[in-house]
Motif scaffolding. Structure first.
Motif, PDB file in Angstrom:
ATOM      1  N   VAL A 160     -12.513  -8.331  33.705  1.00 40.94           N
ATOM      2  CA  VAL A 160     -12.442  -8.759  32.301  1.00 40.94           C
ATOM      3  C   VAL A 160     -11.719 -10.110  32.223  1.00 40.94           C
ATOM      4  O   VAL A 160     -12.180 -11.040  31.546  1.00 40.94           O
ATOM      5  CB  VAL A 160     -11.734  -7.671  31.458  1.00 40.94           C
ATOM      6  CG1 VAL A 160     -11.354  -8.194  30.083  1.00 40.94           C
ATOM      7  CG2 VAL A 160     -12.639  -6.450  31.338  1.00 40.94           C
ATOM      8  N   SER A 197     -18.090  -3.504  31.838  1.00 36.64           N
ATOM      9  CA  SER A 197     -16.942  -4.073  31.123  1.00 36.64           C
ATOM     10  C   SER A 197     -17.049  -5.584  31.005  1.00 36.64           C
ATOM     11  O   SER A 197     -16.676  -6.163  29.980  1.00 36.64           O
ATOM     12  CB  SER A 197     -15.633  -3.704  31.847  1.00 36.64           C
ATOM     13  OG  SER A 197     -15.337  -2.359  31.591  1.00 36.64           O
ATOM     14  N   SER A 216     -14.117  -1.494  25.025  1.00 36.28           N
ATOM     15  CA  SER A 216     -13.545  -1.846  26.335  1.00 36.28           C
ATOM     16  C   SER A 216     -12.423  -0.896  26.732  1.00 36.28           C
ATOM     17  O   SER A 216     -12.153  -0.731  27.915  1.00 36.28           O
ATOM     18  CB  SER A 216     -12.996  -3.274  26.295  1.00 36.28           C
ATOM     19  OG  SER A 216     -14.067  -4.160  26.181  1.00 36.28           O
TER      20      SER A 216
END
Ligand code: F6R
Length: 608
Positions: A264, A405, A574
């Motif tokens: 991420v 993600s 998320s």
């Protein structure tokens, strides 16, 4: 993600480098290369494709004599897989060779400056700037040169370097990319990960950020960023060699789940500059963004689920109408498309046949196309008008986690960018969104730390026959992914349902003890979903709720509650997906399933 190795010792280097790289192929496998000092010059050999192509080309290293060298197995980030882009990279006079794992964030600026000083570049990589930068600062002392470039290079790196002038040495340095040094009986090694050296030694030094290692045949010296010598303690590795490739994790899926904070961060950080979203690769002017009439998101499986989430965000935040389609359906419904439509194709592999066909259909109808893709140089990346890469690195487990993600985060960035350009959100709101986005990696890490509680809970459901996942709005999209994760790796039948839709038929399947996972992260929908939870429990369901910290109300309605940290309502996917991934994983492990390679499934679906 890429893998690097290096060796200096009594033996021939090339076979040891190739063997080390074979243990790092999980870190990247689109091309590979080695550099060996042959007594006069540094010779480089590279090959596109799996490592075995390079091994065949060099007769398992026999054609590259020499006792010191470095090697690399690549997962393309800057520039497609090709011989030119494969590492090692030379300086112009071929007296320095470099291998690199990581991303040099300011490479464009550095490249421009070096080009002004007449340096010529042969590749599209960020790494080549390091080779030329070393050349630029080199005055005879490699450690001093390395410290100089450490002050100029931004981003992450683990570098292996050899200098023709210092043939008896291999140099290495790291920042935010892994690097270890192995101390062997007949030589010393560097590597991105322990498995690459285990055949030769179990005595390993873990290099910390901004530390430099200098290897000779017999010795290893360590230096800090000021070039001062430092002392380090070695560690004896006692793991099993097979487990080591997974970095000590039992499965690739678990390892990849734990890589999500980094994934991420890597997808976000290069696109946030001075508190602004800069998506250079989008190549769209503000006028072009303003002119978009409609967005179509097309994908398969988990990638499609991120698209369902993105629909809520693009529509809610940027007020652009969005249609989301399964790629396998899209082309057969003769979609109405034109040049004012943007078609976003989302794909980890970039090779999914249905997604590729949908992309071609969209292009043929004149729509603008954007690929959100993980594999650099893949078919979708090549054929889409523009491509925005997710920096998740190679995903080995069939069930996606970290690429999922990364896709979500890429879509968040696009939505905020579009909303801002179209004047739907204020600068202040953008600042707030960016703050929340930047907190996500840490929050994901925190949720991953809660695995014991989830494992304990999962163990109760190993024998479950049916599980339902319910939610409204974005929570419904999260439920879809939660349900897919569970069914694909544990073979337990599960369904995702829009919470309000259950009572139109499906609720008749609920029996005493049926597990229902209710995702409840959208505050304006709390009350509605809680009513559905009450309906379900009164039919005997056992309800696990995943909700925001602070929503204590839910404890009265649900049987078991898992909390996620506070974030903006658009970004809850998320966080809420993390406990659901862990739950599926532990159910699968508990049932003794093949977690990384579930039956009947392949990682990349290249047939329609
Ligand atoms: C599920 C999963 C698949 C993929 C789908 C699309 O865990 O991994 O559903 O998401 O096959 O694949 P890509 O993203 O490669 O197009």
């Amino acid at each position: 993600m890429c893998g690097i190795v290096g060796y200096i010792g009594e033996s021939q280097a090339a076979p040891i480098l190739l063997d080390g790289l074979s243990k790092l192929e999980y870190r990247g496998y689109d091309s590979a290369g080695i550099a060996v000092y042959d007594g006069e010059n540094i010779r480089v050999q590279k090959a596109v494709g799996r490592l075995k192509v390079l091994s065949e080309l060099t007769h398992d290293g026999a054609t590259m004599p020499g006792i010191s060298g470095i090697g690399h197995t690549r997962w393309a980030t800057h520039g497609a897989p090709s011989n030119d882009n494969a590492h090692p990279h030379y300086n112009q006079t071929e007296t320095i060779a470099v291998v690199h794992n990581g991303i040099i964030e300011n490479y464009l600026k550095l490249r421009k400056r070096l080009e002004q000083k007449e340096y010529q570049f042969l590749s599209e990589t960020d790494t080549e700037v390091v080779a030329h930068l070393l050349d630029y600062y080199y005055k005879g002392d490699p450690v001093e040169t390395i410290t100089k470039i450490m002050h100029r290079v931004e981003g992450s790196y683990a570098l292996g370097i050899i200098f023709k002038d210092h043939p008896g040495k291999v140099y290495a340095v790291r920042k935010d990319s892994p690097l270890i040094v192995g101390h062997g009986k007949d030589g010393n090694l560097i590597a991105s990960d322990v498995p690459a050296v285990l055949k030769y030694t179990r005595e390993v030094y873990f290099i910390q950020n901004e530390e430099i290692a200098v290897l000779t045949k017999e010795n290893i010296g360590f230096y800090n960023v000021d070039g001062e010598e430092i002392q380090k303690e070695s560690t004896t590795i006692d793991w099993d060699i097979n487990a080591a490739e997974k970095g000590g994790y039992e499965h690739f899926m678990l390892k990849e789940m734990y890589e999500q904070p980094r994934t991420v961060r890597d997808t976000l950080n290069p696109r946030i500059k001075d508190n602004k979203i800069v998506i250079e690769e989008l190549g769209m002017s503000d006028e072009e963004i303003q002119a978009i009439r409609k967005i179509h998101i097309v994908a398969c499986g988990s990638a499609y689920h991120t698209g369902v989430t993105a629909k809520y965000i693009f529509e809610g935040m940027a007020r652009i109408p969005v249609e989301v389609d399964l790629a396998s359906e899209f082309r057969y419904r003769n979609p109405i498309l034109g040049e004012e439509e943007l078609v976003i194709i989302i794909s980890q592999s970039g090779e999914t046949a249905d997604s590729l066909a949908a992309l071609r259909e969209a292009k043929a109808k004149g729509a603008k196309t954007l690929g959100i893709v993980n594999v650099v140089g893949s078919s979708i990346a090549r054929e889409a008008d523009k491509v925005m890469y997710t920096w998740a690195g190679p995903e080995i487990a069939v069930a996606t986690t970290k690429a999922y993600s990364a896709q979500l985060v890429a879509e968040y960035l696009l939505a905020v960018k579009f909303a801002q350009v179209r004047g739907k959100i204020t600068e202040e709101e953008v600042g707030g969104f960016l703050k929340d986005l930047q907190k996500l990696p840490e929050q994901i890490e925190m949720l991953l730390g809660n695995q014991e509680k989830i494992q304990h809970f999962a163990n109760r459901y190993i024998a479950a026959k049916d599980v339902f996942f319910v939610g409204r709005g974005i929570d419904y999209a999260i439920s879809m992914e939660g349900s897919l994760k569970l069914k694909e790796i544990s073979y337990i039948h599960s369904e995702a349902y829009a919470a309000g839709e259950l009572k139109h038929g499906t609720i008749s399947l609920i029996e005493e003890g049926t597990l229902v996972a209710a995702v409840v992260t959208q505050e304006e929908l709390y009350k509605k979903t809680i009513s559905n939870i009450v309906e379900l429990r009164s039919r005997g369901a056992f309800v696990l709720a995943v909700t925001n910290a602070g929503n204590q109300e839910i404890e009265k309605a649900a049987d078991y509650v898992l909390y996620i940290p506070q974030t903006n309502k658009y970004f809850t996917n998320s966080l809420a997906i993390i406990p659901l991934q862990l739950f599926s994983y532990y159910v699968s492990v508990g049932k003794g399933c093949d977690v990384d390679k579930p039956r009947n499934l392949a990682k990349s679906v290249t047939v329609e």
